[in-house]
Design a protein around this motif. Structure first.
Motif, PDB file in Angstrom:
ATOM      1  N   LEU A   1       1.110  -0.797  -0.062  1.00  0.00           N
ATOM      2  CA  LEU A   1       0.123   0.056   0.331  1.00  0.00           C
ATOM      3  C   LEU A   1       0.679   1.348  -0.167  1.00  0.00           C
ATOM      4  CD1 LEU A   1      -2.892   1.377   0.259  1.00  0.00           C
ATOM      5  CD2 LEU A   1      -1.906   1.442   2.810  1.00  0.00           C
TER       6      LEU A   1
ATOM      7  N   ARG B   1      -0.570  -6.716 -15.435  1.00  0.00           N
ATOM      8  CA  ARG B   1      -1.372  -5.846 -14.518  1.00  0.00           C
ATOM      9  C   ARG B   1      -3.082  -6.719 -14.668  1.00  0.00           C
ATOM     10  NH1 ARG B   1      -0.715   0.712 -13.760  1.00  0.00           N
ATOM     11  NH2 ARG B   1      -1.969   0.975 -15.699  1.00  0.00           N
TER      12      ARG B   1
ATOM     13  N   ALA C   1      -6.833  -5.027 -12.920  1.00  0.00           N
ATOM     14  CA  ALA C   1      -7.938  -4.753 -11.691  1.00  0.00           C
ATOM     15  C   ALA C   1      -8.658  -5.613 -12.117  1.00  0.00           C
ATOM     16  CB  ALA C   1      -7.425  -3.294 -12.406  1.00  0.00           C
TER      17      ALA C   1
ATOM     18  N   SER D   1      -4.129   6.384  -8.562  1.00  0.00           N
ATOM     19  CA  SER D   1      -4.859   5.747  -8.050  1.00  0.00           C
ATOM     20  C   SER D   1      -5.644   4.686  -9.000  1.00  0.00           C
ATOM     21  CB  SER D   1      -6.128   6.021  -7.893  1.00  0.00           C
ATOM     22  OG  SER D   1      -6.656   7.055  -7.995  1.00  0.00           O
TER      23      SER D   1
ATOM     24  N   THR E   1      -3.722   1.134  -8.944  1.00  0.00           N
ATOM     25  CA  THR E   1      -4.439  -0.513  -8.248  1.00  0.00           C
ATOM     26  C   THR E   1      -4.353  -1.645  -8.935  1.00  0.00           C
ATOM     27  OG1 THR E   1      -5.077   1.735  -6.110  1.00  0.00           O
ATOM     28  CG2 THR E   1      -5.881  -0.441  -6.508  1.00  0.00           C
ATOM     29  N   SER E   2      -4.028  -2.272  -8.655  1.00  0.00           N
ATOM     30  CA  SER E   2      -4.145  -3.575  -9.146  1.00  0.00           C
ATOM     31  C   SER E   2      -3.026  -5.078  -8.736  1.00  0.00           C
ATOM     32  CB  SER E   2      -3.684  -3.782 -10.984  1.00  0.00           C
ATOM     33  OG  SER E   2      -4.293  -3.723 -11.675  1.00  0.00           O
TER      34      SER E   2
ATOM     35  N   GLN F   1      -0.026  -7.419  -5.282  1.00  0.00           N
ATOM     36  CA  GLN F   1      -1.048  -6.251  -4.634  1.00  0.00           C
ATOM     37  C   GLN F   1      -0.276  -4.926  -4.773  1.00  0.00           C
ATOM     38  OE1 GLN F   1      -4.894  -7.134  -5.146  1.00  0.00           O
ATOM     39  NE2 GLN F   1      -4.368  -4.520  -5.340  1.00  0.00           N
TER      40      GLN F   1
ATOM     41  N   THR G   1      -1.905  -1.293  -4.450  1.00  0.00           N
ATOM     42  CA  THR G   1      -2.805  -0.585  -4.152  1.00  0.00           C
ATOM     43  C   THR G   1      -2.252   0.498  -3.677  1.00  0.00           C
ATOM     44  OG1 THR G   1      -4.012  -2.242  -2.902  1.00  0.00           O
ATOM     45  CG2 THR G   1      -4.760   0.348  -2.338  1.00  0.00           C
TER      46      THR G   1
ATOM     47  N   SER H   1      -3.296   4.443  -2.571  1.00  0.00           N
ATOM     48  CA  SER H   1      -4.228   5.292  -1.911  1.00  0.00           C
ATOM     49  C   SER H   1      -4.346   6.870  -2.614  1.00  0.00           C
ATOM     50  CB  SER H   1      -4.468   5.586  -0.250  1.00  0.00           C
ATOM     51  OG  SER H   1      -2.876   5.960   0.209  1.00  0.00           O
TER      52      SER H   1
END
Length: 116
Positions: free
Chosen positions: A11, A38, A40, A87, A90-91, A111, A113, A115
């Protein structure tokens, strides 16, 4: 057979950086190119970047200038340096190894992520 193991996901806040690693083992002499894909949620898996045995690289337009694919000195490790993360990045990121004959091998995914 070829085994691929990814690491380095996590993250991060938008604008931050992460570096993904992929370690290959097994019959890696058969691998002609390695890359990162990747996927999502609800979307198809897409190519992010590739690097050939000779070192040629290719990127999707969305990551050009932000991501860099490279190989380790031992040539059995490939990295994806991801800067200025958004953002939309993210995948789940997957490592891929492909032989000259077109056989693909996949890692289990890691993963990422971001934010906002």
């Amino acid at each position: 057979q070829v085994q691929l193991v990814e690491s380095g996901g996590g993250l991060v806040q938008a604008g931050g950086s992460l570096r993904l690693s992929c370690a290959a083992s097994g019959f890696i002499a058969n691998i002609n190119a390695m890359g990162w894909y990747r996927q999502a949620p609800g979307k198809q898996r897409e190519l992010v970047a590739t690097i050939t045995r000779s070192g040629s690289t290719n990127y999707i337009d969305f990551v050009k200038g932000r991501f860099t694919i490279s190989r380790g000195n031992a040539k059995n490790t490939v990295y994806l340096q991801m800067n200025s993360l958004k953002s939309e990045d993210t995948s789940v990121y997957y490592c891929n190894g492909r032989t000259a004959g077109g056989t693909s091998y996949w890692g289990q995914g890691t993963q990422v992520t971001v934010s906002s």
